[in-house]
Design an enzyme around this catalytic site. Structure first.
Site, PDB file in Angstrom:
ATOM      1  N   LYS A 111       4.189   8.062   4.671  1.00  0.00           N
ATOM      2  CA  LYS A 111       2.861   7.824   5.267  1.00  0.00           C
ATOM      3  C   LYS A 111       2.968   7.669   6.779  1.00  0.00           C
ATOM      4  CE  LYS A 111       0.251   6.772   1.311  1.00  0.00           C
ATOM      5  NZ  LYS A 111      -0.916   6.233   0.679  1.00  0.00           N
ATOM      6  N   LYS A 141       4.386  15.293  -5.412  1.00  0.00           N
ATOM      7  CA  LYS A 141       3.506  14.735  -6.444  1.00  0.00           C
ATOM      8  C   LYS A 141       2.042  15.117  -6.214  1.00  0.00           C
ATOM      9  CE  LYS A 141       1.842  10.336  -4.807  1.00  0.00           C
ATOM     10  NZ  LYS A 141       1.258   9.089  -5.160  1.00  0.00           N
ATOM     11  N   LYS A 149      -4.236  12.583  -4.294  1.00  0.00           N
ATOM     12  CA  LYS A 149      -5.641  12.782  -3.936  1.00  0.00           C
ATOM     13  C   LYS A 149      -5.820  13.001  -2.440  1.00  0.00           C
ATOM     14  CE  LYS A 149      -6.153   7.844  -4.505  1.00  0.00           C
ATOM     15  NZ  LYS A 149      -6.106   6.902  -5.546  1.00  0.00           N
TER      16      LYS A 149
HETATM   17  P1  ATP Z   1      -2.738   8.571  -2.160  1.00  0.00           P
HETATM   18  O1  ATP Z   1      -2.616  10.035  -2.400  1.00  0.00           O
HETATM   19  O2  ATP Z   1      -3.978   8.160  -1.430  1.00  0.00           O
HETATM   20  O3  ATP Z   1      -1.479   7.920  -1.662  1.00  0.00           O
HETATM   21  P2  ATP Z   1      -2.398   8.306  -4.979  1.00  0.00           P
HETATM   22  O4  ATP Z   1      -3.090   9.496  -5.556  1.00  0.00           O
HETATM   23  O5  ATP Z   1      -0.934   8.284  -4.922  1.00  0.00           O
HETATM   24  O6  ATP Z   1      -2.990   7.944  -3.552  1.00  0.00           O
HETATM   25  P3  ATP Z   1      -2.660   5.552  -5.785  1.00  0.00           P
HETATM   26  O7  ATP Z   1      -3.910   4.799  -5.695  1.00  0.00           O
HETATM   27  O8  ATP Z   1      -1.647   5.293  -4.744  1.00  0.00           O
HETATM   28  O9  ATP Z   1      -2.956   7.111  -5.820  1.00  0.00           O
HETATM   29  O10 ATP Z   1      -2.004   5.381  -7.204  1.00  0.00           O
HETATM   30  C1  ATP Z   1      -2.641   4.880  -8.350  1.00  0.00           C
HETATM   31  C2  ATP Z   1      -1.742   4.967  -9.560  1.00  0.00           C
HETATM   32  O11 ATP Z   1      -1.589   6.327  -9.958  1.00  0.00           O
HETATM   33  C3  ATP Z   1      -0.327   4.447  -9.325  1.00  0.00           C
HETATM   34  O12 ATP Z   1       0.108   3.757 -10.469  1.00  0.00           O
HETATM   35  C4  ATP Z   1       0.470   5.685  -9.119  1.00  0.00           C
HETATM   36  O13 ATP Z   1       1.821   5.506  -9.467  1.00  0.00           O
HETATM   37  C5  ATP Z   1      -0.211   6.642 -10.055  1.00  0.00           C
HETATM   38  N1  ATP Z   1      -0.048   8.031  -9.612  1.00  0.00           N
HETATM   39  C6  ATP Z   1      -0.497   8.557  -8.457  1.00  0.00           C
HETATM   40  N2  ATP Z   1      -0.188   9.867  -8.364  1.00  0.00           N
HETATM   41  C7  ATP Z   1       0.496  10.173  -9.509  1.00  0.00           C
HETATM   42  C8  ATP Z   1       1.093  11.375 -10.015  1.00  0.00           C
HETATM   43  N3  ATP Z   1       1.052  12.508  -9.331  1.00  0.00           N
HETATM   44  N4  ATP Z   1       1.699  11.326 -11.207  1.00  0.00           N
HETATM   45  C9  ATP Z   1       1.740  10.190 -11.911  1.00  0.00           C
HETATM   46  N5  ATP Z   1       1.201   9.013 -11.496  1.00  0.00           N
HETATM   47  C10 ATP Z   1       0.586   9.003 -10.317  1.00  0.00           C
END
Ligand code: ATP
Ligand code: LTN
Length: 335
Positions: free
Chosen positions: A115, A197, A200
């Site tokens: 980040k 990964k 969003k």
């Molecule tokens: P950002 O992209 O804004 O960093 P994010 O999509 O990673 O956000 P978070 O709010 O950080 O979302 O994560 C929420 C939950 O979803 C956490 O438990 C995280 O481990 C899980 N998660 C996020 N992306 C994935 C993914 N690609 N596969 C599996 N689990 C995920």
């Protein structure tokens, strides 16, 4: 609330619309665990401002996230659903823990490093101490288990280290939490780049599927998903694109990877992708419908986060009082 049950804490940032990754990696497991555990599911808005947001949008996303939790099958009668900023103990414990966290251990965090690269112009201290606030979230509720996706594993290690450090320095105060990370589904990868990964905040919206994507968008994104030229539905580390799509298929339908392989033996990617799009569309349909219904019932949502905060507050205060006492703060007196 049944006090004999073990405790679960987890949360998602209201930083954008939920992706299929968030759903399959985290929230789907929350649903499975809700009967067996005493669960706190939080909307972590304090975490979300580590990357600046417009106030109006943050408010909207926080409410939408609450509606999404419920639409995904989390029962507000059985679980405590609340908004992090409503319970001030999170910020308070976070300060105490900050004073016990080493710069070096935060410097090692991969999420921070990633980040930091993206937000060089605004590298704020909140982004650096993010895992400490996360530790405070978990430790306040004496959580036994924290269901998260694979990317949060390192943050959980810090939460465990801080719990142990505090318990050793003062006396037994915090439960040391265990991560709950499933084997399949904990890492859903980008549809455009299966080495990173699904996220969003990806700039390319073909890389992710949103929980609320319309059927034609889902079909289009799956058709465009990056695969190789082998045209074999086989699960292995040389074919990361198809491996990811098979993981999605398996996590939604519950069919094992072997079952999927034999079902698609001799059939190409075209047919598999068509079927996968259907599986996702049908899997998400009830979620989308329930979400639309809930967003028309704002009073109902308000009531849920109000009651949630009351319950969470009581538990969190109890832990914070102990912490303040142990570090040597004079207890506040009330007349
Ligand atoms: P950002 O992209 O804004 O960093 P994010 O999509 O990673 O956000 P978070 O709010 O950080 O979302 O994560 C929420 C939950 O979803 C956490 O438990 C995280 O481990 C899980 N998660 C996020 N992306 C994935 C993914 N690609 N596969 C599996 N689990 C995920
Ligand atoms: N950092 C987490 C969100 C989060 C969280 C938590 C998850 C904040 N506090 C406590 C579990 C428990 C993420 O998914 N990015």
């Amino acid at each position: 609330m049944n006090m004999d049950k073990k405790v679960i804490f987890s949360g998602v940032q209201p930083s954008g619309e939920l992706t299929l990754g968030n759903y399959l990696g985290a929230i789907k497991n929350w649903v499975k665990l809700q009967d067996e555990y005493n669960c706190y599911y939080c909307i972590v808005d304090l975490h979300a401002i580590t990357v600046p947001k417009e106030a109006k949008i943050l408010r909207k996303r926080s409410l939408e996230l609450l509606a999404s939790y419920i639409a995904c099958g989390i029962d507000p009668e059985k679980n405590t659903l609340f908004i992090q900023s409503h319970v001030s103990a999170h910020a308070e414990l976070s300060w105490v823990l900050n004073c016990m966290t080493y710069m070096g251990e935060l410097n090692r965090m991969t999420q921070f490093k990633e980040k930091a690269k993206k937000n060089e112009a605004n590298l704020n201290a909140g982004l650096f101490t993010y895992p400490v606030l996360m530790a405070a979230d978990i430790l306040l509720y004496q959580a036994d288990l924290v269901p998260v996706g694979h990317d949060q594993k390192q943050h959980l290690e810090i939460a465990r280290d801080l719990a142990n450090r505090f318990n050793n320095r003062y006396s037994e105060t915090f439960k040391v939490p265990d991560p709950y990370i499933t084997k399949v589904g904990a890492r859903i990868m980008s549809l455009q780049d299966p080495t990173s990964k699904m996220s969003k905040s990806d700039e390319n919206d073909n890389g992710y599927i949103l929980l609320l994507d319309k059927p034609d968008a889902i079909t289009r994104k799956i058709k465009r998903a990056v695969t190789d030229s082998e045209n074999l539905v086989k699960y292995n580390d040389e074919q990361l694109g198809i491996k990811n799509l098979m993981t999605i298929y398996s996590t939604i339908t519950g069919e094992s990877i072997e079952e999927i392989e034999s079902k698609y033996e001799g059939k190409g990617y075209g047919q598999f992708k068509g079927d996968l799009a259907e599986v996702i569309i049908e899997g998400l349909r009830p979620v989308r419908e329930k979400f639309d219904y809930l967003m028309k019932n704002k009073d109902y949502l308000e009531n849920i986060y109000m009651e949630g905060a009351n319950i969470a507050e009581k538990t969190a205060r109890k832990t914070l009082r102990k912490v303040y006492k142990k570090v040597g703060f004079i207890p506040r007196k009330f007349k």
